[in-house]
Design a protein around this motif. Structure first.
Motif, PDB file in Angstrom:
ATOM      1  N   GLY A 138       0.831  -1.195   0.000  1.00 47.97           N
ATOM      2  CA  GLY A 138       0.000   0.000   0.000  1.00 47.97           C
ATOM      3  C   GLY A 138       0.865   1.243   0.000  1.00 47.97           C
ATOM      4  O   GLY A 138       2.096   1.167  -0.005  1.00 47.97           O
ATOM      5  N   PRO A 139       0.244   2.420   0.037  1.00 45.50           N
ATOM      6  CA  PRO A 139       1.002   3.672   0.064  1.00 45.50           C
ATOM      7  C   PRO A 139       2.009   3.694   1.214  1.00 45.50           C
ATOM      8  O   PRO A 139       1.699   3.322   2.341  1.00 45.50           O
ATOM      9  CB  PRO A 139      -0.081   4.734   0.262  1.00 45.50           C
ATOM     10  CG  PRO A 139      -1.324   4.119  -0.299  1.00 45.50           C
ATOM     11  CD  PRO A 139      -1.209   2.646   0.035  1.00 45.50           C
ATOM     12  N   GLY A 140       3.241   4.084   0.904  1.00 41.15           N
ATOM     13  CA  GLY A 140       4.295   4.188   1.906  1.00 41.15           C
ATOM     14  C   GLY A 140       4.906   2.872   2.354  1.00 41.15           C
ATOM     15  O   GLY A 140       5.772   2.863   3.225  1.00 41.15           O
ATOM     16  N   GLU A 141       4.514   1.756   1.756  1.00 43.87           N
ATOM     17  CA  GLU A 141       4.989   0.438   2.208  1.00 43.87           C
ATOM     18  C   GLU A 141       6.089  -0.170   1.342  1.00 43.87           C
ATOM     19  O   GLU A 141       6.629  -1.216   1.692  1.00 43.87           O
ATOM     20  CB  GLU A 141       3.817  -0.555   2.252  1.00 43.87           C
ATOM     21  CG  GLU A 141       2.758  -0.217   3.253  1.00 43.87           C
ATOM     22  CD  GLU A 141       1.565  -1.161   3.212  1.00 43.87           C
ATOM     23  OE1 GLU A 141       0.695  -1.019   4.086  1.00 43.87           O
ATOM     24  OE2 GLU A 141       1.496  -2.038   2.325  1.00 43.87           O
ATOM     25  N   PHE A 142       6.444   0.429   0.230  1.00 43.78           N
ATOM     26  CA  PHE A 142       7.400  -0.193  -0.682  1.00 43.78           C
ATOM     27  C   PHE A 142       8.786  -0.306  -0.056  1.00 43.78           C
ATOM     28  O   PHE A 142       9.437  -1.326  -0.162  1.00 43.78           O
ATOM     29  CB  PHE A 142       7.454   0.559  -2.016  1.00 43.78           C
ATOM     30  CG  PHE A 142       8.194  -0.182  -3.080  1.00 43.78           C
ATOM     31  CD1 PHE A 142       7.715  -1.372  -3.588  1.00 43.78           C
ATOM     32  CD2 PHE A 142       9.389   0.322  -3.579  1.00 43.78           C
ATOM     33  CE1 PHE A 142       8.394  -2.058  -4.575  1.00 43.78           C
ATOM     34  CE2 PHE A 142      10.074  -0.349  -4.573  1.00 43.78           C
ATOM     35  CZ  PHE A 142       9.583  -1.545  -5.072  1.00 43.78           C
TER      36      PHE A 142
END
Length: 191
Positions: A50-54
């Motif tokens: 999800g957003p910010g999880e990479f």
């Protein structure tokens, strides 16, 4: 051994006169690719983050892109429209001799460009690249069981269902199963 008919940079015309370029990613794409990843993380629940999880820095991404470029059984494909990244396809195989002939790929496309045929073009590129590699003999993927448009594309391209994986994703307090699909690759003559 390279097959002379495979072009690493390919150009296509899509609907509405959109010009699509497919090409291998370069280390200098690192910053733009990370921005792309963050964008799709917020647009789709079909990716594994999800957003910010990479969780990669630009330098880590640059190093990764160099490693992919130097590995004959890995591919990081960029789809560009009007000079901007519209999609990516990543493929990597096993590292050891017994499993380097098989690998898994993932495709991501910016929502603006969904349903224009970009996924099919990237898959065709991957299959052609695998055939000419002289090494890759099997392409695998995992896809959410409710992602009907992707499943339809994979089936159309010849991928077969090989199993169902329970609880593969956990999103919004809910488990989601995935299909495991695969395509056996026959090499081009002379490779």
């Amino acid at each position: 051994m390279q097959n002379n008919t495979f072009e690493s940079v390919q150009h296509f015309e899509l609907r509405d006169n959109l010009q699509l370029t497919l090409r291998p990613a370069r280390p200098e794409d690192a910053g733009e690719l990370l921005a792309f990843v963050e964008q799709i993380a917020g647009e789709s629940e079909n990716v594994t983050f999800g957003p910010g999880e990479f969780g990669m820095t630009e330098e880590e991404e640059r190093t990764y892109l160099r490693q992919v470029a130097e590995t004959p059984t890995s591919l990081y494909l960029v789809a560009e429209i009007a000079g901007e990244i519209a999609g990516t396809l990543t493929f990597s195989s096993g590292k050891r001799p017994r499993v380097r002939h098989v690998g898994e790929f993932g495709i991501s496309i910016v929502r603006t460009y969904w349903n224009l045929g970009i996924g099919g073009r990237m898959l065709t590129y991957l299959i052609d690249w695998a055939r000419q590699s002289g090494i890759i003999r099997k392409l695998n993927l995992r896809v959410r069981v409710d992602n009907q448009s992707a499943i339809h594309l994979y089936e159309k391209m010849g991928f077969v269902h090989e199993g169902r994986i329970s609880r593969e994703f956990y999103i919004r307090d809910q488990f989601i199963d995935a299909y495991h699909m695969g395509l056996e690759i026959d090499p081009l003559p002379g490779t």
